[in-house]
Design an enzyme around this catalytic site. Sequence first.
Site, PDB file in Angstrom:
ATOM      1  CE  LYS A   1      57.254 -13.253 -58.444  1.00  7.67           C
ATOM      2  NZ  LYS A   1      58.289 -14.134 -59.004  1.00  7.67           N
TER       3      LYS A   1
ATOM      4  CD  GLU B   1      60.007   1.427 -66.265  1.00  4.32           C
ATOM      5  OE1 GLU B   1      60.140   1.420 -67.493  1.00  4.32           O
ATOM      6  OE2 GLU B   1      59.771   2.458 -65.625  1.00  4.32           O
TER       7      GLU B   1
ATOM      8  CB  CYS C   1      62.885  -4.023 -71.763  1.00  4.45           C
ATOM      9  SG  CYS C   1      64.074  -2.892 -71.039  1.00  4.45           S
TER      10      CYS C   1
ATOM     11  CD  GLU D   1      59.011  -7.729 -75.185  1.00  2.08           C
ATOM     12  OE1 GLU D   1      58.170  -8.268 -74.443  1.00  2.08           O
ATOM     13  OE2 GLU D   1      59.819  -6.877 -74.782  1.00  2.08           O
TER      14      GLU D   1
END
Length: 495
Positions: A182, A258, A293, A394
Amino acid sequence: MNSFDPSRVTVRSAHFIGGQYLDGADAIDVARPSDGVNYAALPVADATLVDHAVQDAWRAFRTSDWARRAPRERARVMRRWAELIEADVATLAPLEALGSTRPVADAARWDVPFTAEGIRFYSEYADRIGGEVAATRPDHLGMTIAEPYGVIAAIAPWNFPLVMASWKVAPALAAGNAVVLKPSELTPFSVLRLAELAIEAGIPPGIFNIVQGDGRTTGDALCRHPKISKVTFTGSSQTGAAIMTACAQTGTKPVTLELGGKSPQLVFADAPDLDRVARRVAAAITGNAGQVCVAGSRLIVERSAAGRLIDGVASAFAALKPGATWAAGTTLPPIISSPQLQRIDGIVKRTLASGAQAATGGARMALPGCGDGAFYAPTILTGVSADSEAVREEIFGPVLTVQTFDDEDEALALASHEKYGLAAGVHTSNLSRALRMMRGIEAGTVWINRYGRTADFVIPTGGYKSSGIGKDLGRQAYEANLRFKSVLIDITDGA
Ligand code: NAD
């Protein structure tokens, strides 16, 4: 390829199941981040369609010979797939750039070849890990045999749509599994071309499938499906936790996660060539407009070098060229969506209101010819502390916070983040100090006198703490797509 006309790129909006496109009712508008124009509508797979895709993948896993064929033959097909992807760069690069944040030149030079090479890398593992013979008592033979899981669910983020998908799909397929992928609902189309090319390469229909949709409907149904044996996910820590919960509630399925990061870049005053370090620090927070990331979002610099570093980073920021992903020379692409732009701006504005200063940036940018494109000025925030929102959260945008230290202990204390431990960089010419920092930093990756990955696939990547579980890349990611069966044989003939 340097530029293209976005109006000339058409996308096929569909699922890809059992080797064929499957249309669905259009449900989600998909916008181009470079100008805010809606360019397609995406179908959303509900639980019934997800069931259809997973059952189809399960059937293909059981009835095609993908898992049982000679591993070198599986490897040959995957190498062919990689070749087709590389040869298709003229189609794939604009398709990748159109609705994502990847400038087309970067997509052509990096994303597409890197996707192909990752598939090649994992094809080479197909006959490398089969299990081992155990040192049992001599009247028995003990073995562990590596076997594929069956159907693996892969859920991908939007920041590097092709590359992130390939890091999930390639090791899973090389190990003999079937996959239902997906992609992100924000960047759903380029991977469909990968699936077409997989069929052309000889991967049996049903072994690599794609279901489209959002996380709450499609992603959740996929994770909860009883015939999914493992979930491999890249995305935010919050979603990672939701996926773990879904997997725990429906069969304790193993997960590879992750997740997010808030990675520090430590710079000591003795670093070799501070001007070059400043350029690297800037690149580590502006690559893909900070939507990486492992973005180096926290500069932690020795007090005596802070002024020079901040000036150097600011002038590297000023040299960037913001622009549409289809324009030549773009080095600062847009933010993925308008809500994400507003989130970034909100964090910056609240951090400024709490007493921080912007050495540069701090606002969105309007670019001529880019309509409602979501562009944010590269920003340096000083006067922040560990409690500042911009240091804790973040941001996933081109925003660098700056904190200063006077000694190694203080540097290490600042580098440690209460939640994240994905990556870190250390810049110093003192080898012992570099190694002390490397040992002390709680992160899945530490770069010394550089920041960011090289094009090597052999070094795994993954986070400590809330930045993840398990690894992508390297041998570790291949092994994570296998389960090990223990076999014990009595060889005494009853004597
Ligand atoms: P996200 O978590 O919002 O979405 C990622 C994917 O998960 C999408 O496909 C989404 O539809 C799906 N999803 C959302 N909710 C779900 C649910 N409840 N169940 C199942 N699937 C669900 O992340 P994003 O905004 O697409 O990507 C940015 C994030 O990804 C950042 O936090 C970034 O740090 C992280 N990321 C991590 C790595 C890494 O290697 N550690 C690499 C790239 C991106």
